[in-house]
Design a protein around this motif. Sequence first.
Motif, mmCIF file in Angstrom:
data_model
loop_
_atom_site.group_PDB
_atom_site.id
_atom_site.type_symbol
_atom_site.label_atom_id
_atom_site.label_comp_id
_atom_site.label_asym_id
_atom_site.label_seq_id
_atom_site.Cartn_x
_atom_site.Cartn_y
_atom_site.Cartn_z
ATOM 1 N N UNK A 43 -14.145 -5.602 -4.411
ATOM 2 C CA UNK A 43 -13.262 -6.990 -2.956
ATOM 3 C C UNK A 43 -11.724 -7.268 -3.319
ATOM 4 N N UNK A 44 -11.189 -5.776 -3.850
ATOM 5 C CA UNK A 44 -9.604 -5.127 -3.958
ATOM 6 C C UNK A 44 -8.869 -4.691 -2.875
ATOM 7 N N UNK A 45 -9.051 -4.529 -1.758
ATOM 8 C CA UNK A 45 -8.520 -4.270 -0.270
ATOM 9 C C UNK A 45 -6.805 -3.979 -0.793
ATOM 10 N N UNK A 46 -6.483 -2.240 -0.633
ATOM 11 C CA UNK A 46 -5.562 -1.402 -0.971
ATOM 12 C C UNK A 46 -4.718 -1.695 -0.119
ATOM 13 N N UNK A 47 -3.291 -2.160 -0.732
ATOM 14 C CA UNK A 47 -1.851 -2.318 0.404
ATOM 15 C C UNK A 47 -2.288 -3.916 1.488
ATOM 16 N N UNK A 104 1.105 -1.403 -8.487
ATOM 17 C CA UNK A 104 1.017 -1.835 -6.880
ATOM 18 C C UNK A 104 2.119 -3.207 -7.888
ATOM 19 N N UNK A 105 1.492 -4.084 -7.790
ATOM 20 C CA UNK A 105 2.062 -5.279 -8.080
ATOM 21 C C UNK A 105 1.065 -6.819 -7.649
ATOM 22 N N UNK A 106 1.924 -7.470 -9.442
ATOM 23 C CA UNK A 106 1.104 -8.626 -9.969
ATOM 24 C C UNK A 106 2.737 -9.657 -9.341
ATOM 25 N N UNK A 107 2.074 -10.971 -8.784
ATOM 26 C CA UNK A 107 2.806 -12.164 -7.737
ATOM 27 C C UNK A 107 1.942 -13.393 -8.472
ATOM 28 N N UNK A 154 4.545 -11.212 -3.114
ATOM 29 C CA UNK A 154 3.763 -11.720 -2.388
ATOM 30 C C UNK A 154 4.406 -13.264 -1.641
ATOM 31 N N UNK A 155 5.175 -13.852 -2.390
ATOM 32 C CA UNK A 155 6.666 -15.502 -2.595
ATOM 33 C C UNK A 155 7.954 -14.854 -2.812
ATOM 34 N N UNK A 156 8.594 -15.452 -2.530
ATOM 35 C CA UNK A 156 10.389 -15.158 -2.715
ATOM 36 C C UNK A 156 10.705 -13.598 -2.952
ATOM 37 N N UNK A 157 11.104 -13.146 -4.197
ATOM 38 C CA UNK A 157 11.355 -11.514 -3.691
ATOM 39 C C UNK A 157 11.030 -10.697 -5.105
ATOM 40 N N UNK A 158 10.902 -11.206 -5.868
ATOM 41 C CA UNK A 158 10.005 -11.034 -6.827
ATOM 42 C C UNK A 158 8.400 -10.532 -6.897
ATOM 43 N N UNK A 190 -1.954 -12.912 -8.058
ATOM 44 C CA UNK A 190 -2.180 -12.006 -6.267
ATOM 45 C C UNK A 190 -1.774 -10.902 -6.714
ATOM 46 N N UNK A 191 -2.529 -9.661 -6.105
ATOM 47 C CA UNK A 191 -1.964 -8.676 -6.854
ATOM 48 C C UNK A 191 -2.580 -7.664 -6.151
ATOM 49 N N UNK A 192 -1.705 -7.253 -5.732
ATOM 50 C CA UNK A 192 -0.900 -5.835 -4.477
ATOM 51 C C UNK A 192 -1.240 -4.069 -5.174
ATOM 52 N N UNK A 193 -2.355 -3.761 -5.397
ATOM 53 C CA UNK A 193 -3.282 -2.507 -5.215
ATOM 54 C C UNK A 193 -2.501 -0.993 -4.345
ATOM 55 N N UNK A 194 -1.958 -0.776 -4.517
ATOM 56 C CA UNK A 194 -1.581 0.759 -4.249
ATOM 57 C C UNK A 194 -2.323 2.467 -4.275
ATOM 58 N N UNK A 195 -3.165 2.070 -5.000
ATOM 59 C CA UNK A 195 -4.023 2.988 -4.882
ATOM 60 C C UNK A 195 -5.644 2.673 -5.413
ATOM 61 N N UNK A 196 -6.726 3.271 -5.763
ATOM 62 C CA UNK A 196 -7.705 3.015 -5.704
ATOM 63 C C UNK A 196 -7.400 2.812 -6.924
#
Length: 408
Positions: free
Chosen positions: A359-363, A398-401, A273-277, A313-319
Motif C-alpha cells: 500500500x506504500x506508493x513510491x515518490x 526516503x523521508x518521514x514527517x 510533507x508540511x513546513x520545511x523539514x 507520513x512516509x515518502x519512499x523513493x525506492x522499492x
Amino acid sequence: MLHGLVALVLAATGLAAPAPAAAPVKVMPLGASITWGSNSSDGNGYREELRKHLADAGVAIDYVGSQQSGTMADKNNEGHPGWRIDEIAASVDGWLATYQPDVVLINIGTNDTIQNYDLPGAPARMRALIQRIVAARPGIAVVFSTLVPSRDAGNNTEVQQFNAALPAIARDETAAGHRVWLADLNSSLTIDDIGADGIHPTDAGYVKLANIWHAALRPVLGAGVAWPLFRTAFDPASPPVTWTDTVQGALNVSGYCCGLTSMESGRRAETAHSDTYALMFSGNDTSATQSYSYNRVFDVHIPIESATTLTYWIYPQQANATSVALDLSLTDGRSLRDSGAVDQYGTRAHPQFQGEGGHLVLNQWNQIRVRLTPLQGGVIDQIRIGYDQPRNTGLFRGYVDDIQLVTG
C-alpha cells in the motif's frame, strides 16, 4: 449596550452570538531550582516545552507566580532555588491568595535530601503541603512529582526512599476527595539525563519532564478531547531530534553512498510533507537473506492507553524503502514491531510487513495510522525508524514527517 444590540441583530438573522473565549488555565509551577529551570540552556526548564504540548492539545495556560526566569514569553513561576519543602510551605498561602491558580505543579524535596534535613519527616511535610494547598483553594488540581535521579549514589538512595513514600500520599488524598495526582519524573530519566552538577536535568532531560507533566495533566485538562502526547513536523518549533544517524541494532545494512558505513537518519530540508523539514533515512541492503537496521531518533516518555494512536507520513523513493516504518521501544522491553498492531489497511506495523503490504506508493507521501491497543499500559521510551526485510538487496532512501501520538 453595544453587546445587547449585536445579540438582537444576530437573533433576528437566526445566528447565534459567538461564545466568549475560554480564559486560560492558571498554572503555578511550584518548587525549587528545577522549577526555576536551572542549568537549562534557555532558563525555561520544562515550562516552555510543556506550554507547547498543552497548546497542541488546545489548552491555553497562563503561568502564575512571583518569580520570573527563562527566555519564554510567560516567565512566571514559583521556583525558588535551594528551598526545601518547609520553606515553600511557609510562603504558599500568600502565593495562592495572590495568584489564585487552577492547577499547581509541585516538584520539591531535592534540597531536603541534599541538606539531609529531617529526611524521615520529608514525606509528612510533602503531605502537609498538599493538604494546605487543597484546603486554601477547594477544587484546585494538584499534580506533585517524584524527584529526578541524582548522580551521587548516596543522595540517590535518599531520593528513592523519599519517592517510595509518595504514591501513598496520592492515594490517600484522592480517597479524601481531593483532585491530586502523582507524576513520576524519576523512572524514565537516567543518569545521562542529569547534568554534570549531578542534580539538574540536561536540556534533553527537561524535555522528558515536559512530556511527563503533559501526560499527567490529561485527567486534569483533557477530559473528552483528543490529547496529543507527542507531535513533530521537524520544524524549529518541534521537539529536537535526540539522535542523528544512531544505529541501535543492524545486520547486513551499510551506507547509501559516499563512504557511509551504516543507515542514516537525520533532519533534512530536502523535501517535507508540511513546513520545511522531514526525517531522511537511507542505507544499502547487502544480503538476500535477512537484513535490518533500527535507528534511534527521539528519547521520550509517553504512556500508552487503549485509545492511543500513532500516525505519520512516509515518502519512499525506492522499492526497498517501502520496508521502512517507525518503531516504538517501550520501557518494559516491548516494541511496536513485535506487538501485532496493524495499520489502517490491516497490515502489521513492522517494516517487513509494511513493505510486503503493497500500500506504500513510491515518490509520494503516504499516511500510516496505527492503533496501539496491544501495547496499552506501556510507556514509550524511544521512537525509532527501522528498515527490515529478508530478501532483496540494494539501496533504500526516503523521508518521514508529521509524527503524532494522540490519545482519545
